[in-house]
Design an enzyme around this catalytic site. Structure first.
Site, mmCIF file in Angstrom:
data_model
loop_
_atom_site.group_PDB
_atom_site.id
_atom_site.type_symbol
_atom_site.label_atom_id
_atom_site.label_comp_id
_atom_site.label_asym_id
_atom_site.label_seq_id
_atom_site.Cartn_x
_atom_site.Cartn_y
_atom_site.Cartn_z
ATOM 1 N N LYS A 1 -9.987 1.352 -2.239
ATOM 2 C CA LYS A 1 -10.115 0.900 -0.856
ATOM 3 C C LYS A 1 -11.533 1.132 -0.342
ATOM 4 O O LYS A 1 -12.045 2.253 -0.356
ATOM 5 C CB LYS A 1 -9.097 1.641 0.008
ATOM 6 C CG LYS A 1 -8.942 1.113 1.426
ATOM 7 C CD LYS A 1 -7.765 1.827 2.090
ATOM 8 C CE LYS A 1 -7.455 1.277 3.478
ATOM 9 N NZ LYS A 1 -6.250 1.941 4.048
ATOM 10 N N CYS B 1 -5.333 -3.016 2.912
ATOM 11 C CA CYS B 1 -5.097 -2.785 4.337
ATOM 12 C C CYS B 1 -6.356 -2.944 5.183
ATOM 13 O O CYS B 1 -6.737 -4.066 5.494
ATOM 14 C CB CYS B 1 -4.463 -1.415 4.548
ATOM 15 S SG CYS B 1 -3.686 -1.235 6.173
ATOM 16 N N GLU C 1 0.838 -1.193 0.000
ATOM 17 C CA GLU C 1 0.000 0.000 0.000
ATOM 18 C C GLU C 1 0.878 1.250 0.000
ATOM 19 O O GLU C 1 1.960 1.265 0.578
ATOM 20 C CB GLU C 1 -0.892 0.002 1.245
ATOM 21 C CG GLU C 1 -1.837 1.184 1.333
ATOM 22 C CD GLU C 1 -2.657 1.208 2.614
ATOM 23 O OE1 GLU C 1 -3.711 1.863 2.624
ATOM 24 O OE2 GLU C 1 -2.242 0.572 3.604
#
Length: 277
Positions: free
Chosen positions: A114, A155, A43
């Site tokens: 995301k 994440c 990331e």
């Protein structure tokens, strides 16, 4: 079939051009020397993770500098590149934390924004406020390597079991999460989350972190890892820059699923997973 996956635990420091050059060189090593089929970056791989710097380093996809570098690397070395994530600016000026995937021909095959943004407040340890910078993504993202269907998260997405379960219900056999996890929660949750997502869904799971930089705004935990559908850690890195390589033996999937058939034993009369998009 076996997929050889390489997690590039990249050192992220200095100018973007320097970081991109290092990333491309490690993609070359992962393919040419480690013989990987799939190469994964972490990331926020093209700049250090810093909320103050995200907007100034945002790029369009696929015309931006980072997209072009990843496309050329994938094509030149003939490998799938899961381009970690970087800051995307769309036509309306919104910012997204976005992972791009590039095929061996250099084509953009997937783009994941995301879905779950990280807002945390752990006094004296960690304060992150991604919702002040980014817009949430609103879709699942999958792609294929051969016949293997792969689901993407970034994440914080890893913390939501329903999200992973929806990917498994959609036929995914591997979940990949580029991530920047801090040292405090990394010690507590990093391996635990990877193993939980793997064993709950009987899939392979890969977490790819940056290398640890003690001078960074957010000091990454490191320890990129790959977990098999039995929940076993089959490869794990240190905190330093390195390439973590694992062979995903796909015959392990039907073995685990037939010997422990929990997905067939779910009680649909009592509960169910509803995938809305």
């Amino acid at each position: 079939m076996v997929i050889r996956i390489a997690l590039v635990q990249l050192k992220i420091a200095g100018a973007r051009e320097k970081i991109l050059k290092n990333a491309v060189d490690l993609i070359r090593i992962a393919k040419k020397e480690k013989f990987a089929n799939v190469v994964v970056l972490p990331e926020s791989f093209n700049i250090p993770y810093s909320e103050a710097d995200f907007a100034a380093n945002a790029e369009a996809i696929p015309s931006g500098e980072t997209s072009q570098a990843l496309s050329e690397a994938a094509s030149h070395f003939g490998v799938y590149v899961v381009g970690g994530s970087f800051v995307e600016r769309d036509r309306d000026g919104k910012l997204f934390n976005t992972c791009t995937v590039w095929g061996p021909d250099g084509a953009l095959v997937a783009k994941h924004r995301k879905v779950h943004l990280c807002d945390t407040n752990i006094p004296e340890k960690l304060v992150v406020n991604e919702t002040s910078v980014f817009t949430r993504g609103d879709s699942y993202t999958t792609f294929y390597v051969g016949e293997t269907k792969i689901g993407l998260g970034i994440c914080w997405d890893m913390r939501f079991p329903e999200f992973a379960a929806a990917y498994r219900a959609d036929g995914c056999d591997l979940l990949i999460y580029p991530a920047v996890c801090d040292c405090y929660t990394g010690e507590l949750h990093w391996e635990l989350l990877a193993r939980a997502r793997a064993v709950d869904n009987q899939v392979f799971v890969a977490f790819c972190s940056p290398a640890r930089d003690p001078h960074a705004d957010l000091v990454a935990y490191g320890h990129s890892l790959v977990v098999d559908p039995w929940g076993r850690v089959i490869q794990k890195g240190t905190e330093f820059q390195e390439i973590v390589v694992a062979d995903l033996v796909l015959k392990t999937l039907p073995e685990a699923r037939s010997q422990i058939p929990v997905l067939q034993q779910k009680r649909g009369d009592l509960y169910e997973l509803v995938k809305k998009k």
